[in-house]
Motif scaffolding. Structure first.
Motif, PDB file in Angstrom:
ATOM      1  N   THR A 481     -66.171  53.806 -35.358  1.00 43.62           N
ATOM      2  CA  THR A 481     -67.323  52.995 -34.684  1.00 43.62           C
ATOM      3  C   THR A 481     -68.664  52.825 -35.680  1.00 43.62           C
ATOM      4  O   THR A 481     -68.696  53.390 -36.681  1.00 43.62           O
ATOM      5  N   ASP A 482     -69.479  52.284 -35.016  1.00 39.96           N
ATOM      6  CA  ASP A 482     -70.736  52.107 -36.218  1.00 39.96           C
ATOM      7  C   ASP A 482     -71.474  53.427 -36.135  1.00 39.96           C
ATOM      8  O   ASP A 482     -71.491  54.028 -34.979  1.00 39.96           O
ATOM      9  N   ARG A 483     -72.227  53.245 -37.208  1.00 39.07           N
ATOM     10  CA  ARG A 483     -73.249  54.569 -37.432  1.00 39.07           C
ATOM     11  C   ARG A 483     -74.151  54.508 -36.020  1.00 39.07           C
ATOM     12  O   ARG A 483     -74.568  55.652 -35.422  1.00 39.07           O
ATOM     13  N   VAL A 484     -74.756  53.395 -35.876  1.00 39.44           N
ATOM     14  CA  VAL A 484     -75.717  53.333 -34.917  1.00 39.44           C
ATOM     15  C   VAL A 484     -75.113  54.071 -33.493  1.00 39.44           C
ATOM     16  O   VAL A 484     -75.806  54.586 -32.414  1.00 39.44           O
ATOM     17  N   ASP A 485     -74.029  53.483 -33.164  1.00 34.98           N
ATOM     18  CA  ASP A 485     -73.267  54.088 -31.994  1.00 34.98           C
ATOM     19  C   ASP A 485     -73.091  55.535 -32.059  1.00 34.98           C
ATOM     20  O   ASP A 485     -73.497  56.511 -31.060  1.00 34.98           O
ATOM     21  N   VAL A 486     -72.518  56.000 -33.157  1.00 33.34           N
ATOM     22  CA  VAL A 486     -72.589  57.366 -33.287  1.00 33.34           C
ATOM     23  C   VAL A 486     -73.853  58.340 -33.128  1.00 33.34           C
ATOM     24  O   VAL A 486     -73.896  59.125 -32.336  1.00 33.34           O
ATOM     25  N   GLU A 487     -74.651  57.779 -33.791  1.00 33.72           N
ATOM     26  CA  GLU A 487     -76.246  58.610 -33.624  1.00 33.72           C
ATOM     27  C   GLU A 487     -76.749  58.321 -32.154  1.00 33.72           C
ATOM     28  O   GLU A 487     -77.308  59.174 -31.533  1.00 33.72           O
ATOM     29  N   THR A 488     -76.330  57.329 -31.566  1.00 33.60           N
ATOM     30  CA  THR A 488     -76.728  57.362 -30.051  1.00 33.60           C
ATOM     31  C   THR A 488     -76.069  58.284 -29.285  1.00 33.60           C
ATOM     32  O   THR A 488     -76.888  58.946 -28.137  1.00 33.60           O
ATOM     33  N   ILE A 489     -74.836  58.331 -29.595  1.00 31.79           N
ATOM     34  CA  ILE A 489     -74.016  59.291 -28.828  1.00 31.79           C
ATOM     35  C   ILE A 489     -74.285  60.763 -29.123  1.00 31.79           C
ATOM     36  O   ILE A 489     -74.664  61.526 -28.008  1.00 31.79           O
ATOM     37  N   MET A 490     -74.831  61.155 -30.187  1.00 33.11           N
ATOM     38  CA  MET A 490     -75.357  62.431 -30.646  1.00 33.11           C
ATOM     39  C   MET A 490     -76.636  62.750 -29.993  1.00 33.11           C
ATOM     40  O   MET A 490     -76.681  63.799 -29.710  1.00 33.11           O
ATOM     41  N   ASN A 491     -77.455  61.650 -29.857  1.00 37.15           N
ATOM     42  CA  ASN A 491     -78.746  61.822 -29.144  1.00 37.15           C
ATOM     43  C   ASN A 491     -78.536  62.261 -27.738  1.00 37.15           C
ATOM     44  O   ASN A 491     -79.566  62.831 -27.234  1.00 37.15           O
ATOM     45  N   ARG A 492     -77.550  61.687 -27.108  1.00 35.82           N
ATOM     46  CA  ARG A 492     -77.168  61.850 -25.856  1.00 35.82           C
ATOM     47  C   ARG A 492     -76.261  62.994 -25.489  1.00 35.82           C
ATOM     48  O   ARG A 492     -76.258  63.444 -24.215  1.00 35.82           O
ATOM     49  N   SER A 496     -72.750  71.501 -26.231  1.00 33.74           N
ATOM     50  CA  SER A 496     -71.514  71.399 -27.279  1.00 33.74           C
ATOM     51  C   SER A 496     -70.525  70.650 -26.859  1.00 33.74           C
ATOM     52  O   SER A 496     -69.342  70.590 -27.240  1.00 33.74           O
ATOM     53  N   ASP A 497     -70.988  69.574 -26.112  1.00 37.52           N
ATOM     54  CA  ASP A 497     -69.948  68.735 -25.293  1.00 37.52           C
ATOM     55  C   ASP A 497     -69.720  67.500 -26.332  1.00 37.52           C
ATOM     56  O   ASP A 497     -70.592  66.590 -26.360  1.00 37.52           O
ATOM     57  N   MET A 498     -68.679  67.355 -27.285  1.00 33.56           N
ATOM     58  CA  MET A 498     -68.617  66.634 -28.215  1.00 33.56           C
ATOM     59  C   MET A 498     -67.531  65.604 -28.063  1.00 33.56           C
ATOM     60  O   MET A 498     -66.792  64.658 -28.636  1.00 33.56           O
ATOM     61  N   ASP A 499     -66.949  65.549 -26.696  1.00 33.59           N
ATOM     62  CA  ASP A 499     -65.996  64.527 -25.975  1.00 33.59           C
ATOM     63  C   ASP A 499     -66.177  63.155 -26.336  1.00 33.59           C
ATOM     64  O   ASP A 499     -65.389  62.566 -26.861  1.00 33.59           O
ATOM     65  N   PRO A 500     -67.491  62.763 -26.269  1.00 31.90           N
ATOM     66  CA  PRO A 500     -67.839  61.438 -26.289  1.00 31.90           C
ATOM     67  C   PRO A 500     -67.708  60.862 -27.834  1.00 31.90           C
ATOM     68  O   PRO A 500     -67.339  59.792 -28.148  1.00 31.90           O
ATOM     69  N   LEU A 501     -67.828  61.914 -28.905  1.00 34.90           N
ATOM     70  CA  LEU A 501     -67.699  61.481 -30.211  1.00 34.90           C
ATOM     71  C   LEU A 501     -66.128  61.334 -30.346  1.00 34.90           C
ATOM     72  O   LEU A 501     -65.838  60.579 -31.270  1.00 34.90           O
ATOM     73  N   PRO A 524     -60.564  73.246 -29.437  1.00 34.12           N
ATOM     74  CA  PRO A 524     -61.878  72.405 -29.031  1.00 34.12           C
ATOM     75  C   PRO A 524     -63.132  72.173 -30.153  1.00 34.12           C
ATOM     76  O   PRO A 524     -63.275  73.134 -30.584  1.00 34.12           O
ATOM     77  N   ILE A 525     -63.489  71.168 -30.309  1.00 28.09           N
ATOM     78  CA  ILE A 525     -64.551  71.026 -31.360  1.00 28.09           C
ATOM     79  C   ILE A 525     -65.640  71.124 -30.365  1.00 28.09           C
ATOM     80  O   ILE A 525     -65.909  70.226 -29.525  1.00 28.09           O
ATOM     81  N   HIS A 526     -66.745  71.864 -30.853  1.00 28.41           N
ATOM     82  CA  HIS A 526     -68.177  72.071 -30.241  1.00 28.41           C
ATOM     83  C   HIS A 526     -69.174  72.115 -31.304  1.00 28.41           C
ATOM     84  O   HIS A 526     -70.325  72.681 -31.041  1.00 28.41           O
ATOM     85  N   PHE A 527     -68.963  71.372 -32.447  1.00 34.48           N
ATOM     86  CA  PHE A 527     -69.901  71.229 -33.265  1.00 34.48           C
ATOM     87  C   PHE A 527     -70.104  69.825 -33.975  1.00 34.48           C
ATOM     88  O   PHE A 527     -69.238  68.975 -33.451  1.00 34.48           O
TER      89      PHE A 527
END
Length: 641
Positions: A481-492, A496-501, A524-527
């Motif tokens: 996905t685009d970097r903008v979308d990734v940064e938006t998901i990380m901000n939300r 440690s819930d990384m499932d959206p990413l 499971p990834i939590h980072f």
């Protein structure tokens, strides 16, 4: 007078002891003065009883017997009658006499009272008993009650009687002349023990204690006698008592070395080839001694170093994180785009792990480095180590992409560790799948090691030929996905819930489809994504390429039996910022099996030169640190003055 010729007062006197619990001496004092108590001598003639004003015989004054004292021969003539009387009296007294029917505790209480002296008797009681000795049977207590004979009490017959019966001269003649003493009771409370024989809580041998505080405390406790040194670190026993029970209890749950008998040294062979053979080096007995739960700790670290010449000043956060209470048994470090000086990298690892660990093996494929460290007291249970490499470049001389694998057997469990670097590029998913397929087909392992389970092996897949497989490295799978979308998901992202990413993670999608890493699992990834950072900071790529943050660095595992690998930790080391990748670490507990002694053993081989150089650097670093602290303190004093 009664029918058998006895005076009623005499009958009352004879039955008096049965009214109390222990006798006359405990219920009421005797009215007889000390003048009435005389030594019992055979030549003394019996005296006439005193009469009161009403003509009745006083029970407290002696009287001559109506019949002469019977001899042993005359008494033996009425044995049958005496036996019948004894049985009758036994049944009556066992039902009516509290001391006879009481518990053993009551008998002990009676034994605490002071018995009458053997040489003295009450004259009146002796005279009355001598008078009717022919008509009255012997007391059940004299010959021993049936209840007490079955009870098998350790108290003597004399100690179990009431006090009124203890002074009977007839009973004294029947009773054995050997006097049994009552148990000796302590005069006061016993002193407290100076040393506790309860085994102190032992720290595991693999505990990392940089300041050795636990040893310093034990060194101050100077306990004289010590046990023979059975632990790999003998200082752990300094606070223990010299009892065999403590040693046996430790053998059941800790790695304790037992003494070896000369006969065992003569007869023991490490080439028995038997799984259940007694004394096998890799058998169940040795395995249970070192690993009671049959699980070994494995620490895996993967890091793309970006080819930097300068190494981090301190690798403690990479290998010995502060949030881990214990160090592990094996340390496996895989590096992609490693530093130019591979030997310097290995020396830094040895310096960080210190004298507890030795380098079992190291292999490389260009700038791919794979290093295995093991706890030094476990090296004897490792087989010979084998390695193989595979390049995924079209031109085989270019060794920047590919894989390197190391295989060995530990006890009866075979291990395979692979570190690899796949093709880079956001859209090159298919090329990365080709890299994976080429590696599992071309990695030629094992070579001389026996397959522990050949029925589950597939010739075209190297990962099926080992019990436990760990595959880690820079797989270069990106977030699609685009970097903008990734940064938006990380901000939300909360916590440690990384499932959206991970919904956009290419590797997770391909693993679900079964096109890559068949049979492998990932914790499971939590980072946050580990790629791509600006050097020296926590900011993702700010260059003109503006690469999308991604989970390129991963650790996967596979086992033949289900649930044999337990994940303890899966995280990233964010404090090391000398590369555009963040290191990823994983801690695992792996199930072990006992093995056979027919495999080629490593015989304790390790890189001795690297070990000595790492320890020398460690000591030098410590001396420099102390010197710097000393200079700093002295300069501070001068400034104050």
């Amino acid at each position: 007078m009664t029918e058998n010729g006895e005076d009623s007062s005499l009958h009352q006197y004879r039955e008096a002891p049965d009214k109390g619990d222990s006798g006359v001496s405990e219920s009421r004092p005797l009215k007889t003065s000390l003048v009435d108590v005389k030594p019992c001598k055979e030549q003394d003639a019996p005296k006439l009883p005193a009469r009161n004003g009403e003509g009745e015989i006083s029970p407290y004054h002696p009287r001559p017997p109506s019949l002469p004292r019977q001899s042993k021969s005359s008494r033996s003539g009425s044995v049958e009658e005496t036996v019948r009387n004894r049985r009758l009296r036994n049944s009556q007294e066992s039902l009516s006499d509290p001391p006879e029917t009481g518990s053993s505790t009551d008998s002990l209480k009676e034994g605490q009272t002071a018995p009458a002296p053997v040489g003295f008797v009450i004259s009146s009681a002796a005279t009355i008993r001598n008078q009717d000795s022919s008509a009255r049977p012997l007391s059940a207590v004299t010959t021993g009650s049936q209840v007490f004979r079955e009870r098998g009490s350790s108290l003597s017959e004399y100690e179990r009687r009431p006090h009124s019966q203890q002074s009977d001269p007839t009973d004294q003649r029947v009773r054995s002349t050997k006097v049994r003493l009552s148990p000796v009771q302590p005069m006061g409370p016993l002193p407290a023990l100076e040393k506790s024989f309860v085994s102190a809580t032992l720290r595991a041998a693999n505990r990392i204690d940089r300041d050795r505080l636990d040893y310093a405390v034990l060194a101050r406790e100077k306990l004289g006698e010590r046990l023979h040194r059975n632990l790999s670190d003998s200082r752990l026993l300094e606070n223990m008592g010299s009892d065999s029970a403590s040693v046996n209890s430790m053998k059941s749950s800790y790695s304790v070395l037992s003494p070896i008998r000369p006969q065992d040294v003569r007869n023991r062979s490490f080439l028995e080839g038997s799984l259940l053979g007694s004394g096998a080096l890799l058998g169940a007995e040795e395995l249970d001694r070192y690993f009671p739960d049959r699980r070994v700790g494995i620490y895996v670290a993967t890091w793309n170093m970006q080819g930097e010449k300068g190494l981090p000043a301190n690798l403690d956060d990479l290998l010995l994180p502060t949030d881990s209470e214990f160090a592990q048994d094996f340390y496996i470090i895989g590096v992609q785009e490693g530093c130019p000086d591979r030997r310097e990298w290995e020396t830094r690892l040895q310096e960080t792990l210190g004298p507890y660990y030795v380098m079992l093996y190291a292999a490389s494929h260009g700038v791919l480095y794979l290093t295995v460290f093991v706890r030094r007291d476990l090296i004897w249970f490792c087989s010979e180590v084998e390695h193989a490499t595979v390049t995924t470049r079209i031109i085989s001389q270019i060794k920047t992409k590919g894989a390197v694998g190391i295989a060995f057997t530990f006890f009866g469990t075979s291990f395979l560790f692979i570190t690899s670097h796949f093709t880079s590029g956001d859209a090159k998913v298919y090329e990365r799948i080709l890299d994976y397929n080429k590696i599992i087909e071309a990695l030629a392992l094992p070579k001389g090691l026996p397959d522990t389970n050949p029925y589950r092996s597939i010739p075209s897949d190297v990962t099926t030929r080992f019990d436990q497989v760990f595959w880690f490295g820079d797989f270069n799978f990106r977030l699609s996905t685009d970097r903008v979308d990734v940064e938006t998901i990380m901000n939300r992202t909360v916590g440690s819930d990384m499932d959206p990413l991970l919904e956009h993670d290419q590797l997770s999608k391909e693993m679900k489809d079964g096109s890559i890493f068949k049979g492998f699992q990932e914790a499971p990834i939590h980072f946050l994504p580990t790629y791509k950072f600006d050097i020296g900071c926590d900011i993702y790529d700010t260059t003109s390429k503006q690469r999308t943050p991604s989970y390129t660095d991963r650790i996967l595992f596979r086992n033949r039996q289900a649930d044999e690998i337990k994940v303890l930790k899966y995280t990233t080391c964010s404090s090391i910022k000398t590369s555009d990748h963040r290191p990823v670490i994983g801690v695992f507990h792996v199930k072990l099996r006992p093995g056979r002694d027919n495999i080629p053993l490593g015989a304790g081989q390790f890189d001795r030169g690297l070990y000595l150089e790492g320890i020398r650097r460690r000591i030098t670093r410590e001396l420099k640190r102390r010197e710097a602290m000393k200079n700093q303190s002295s300069s501070t004093i001068c400034a104050i003055s």
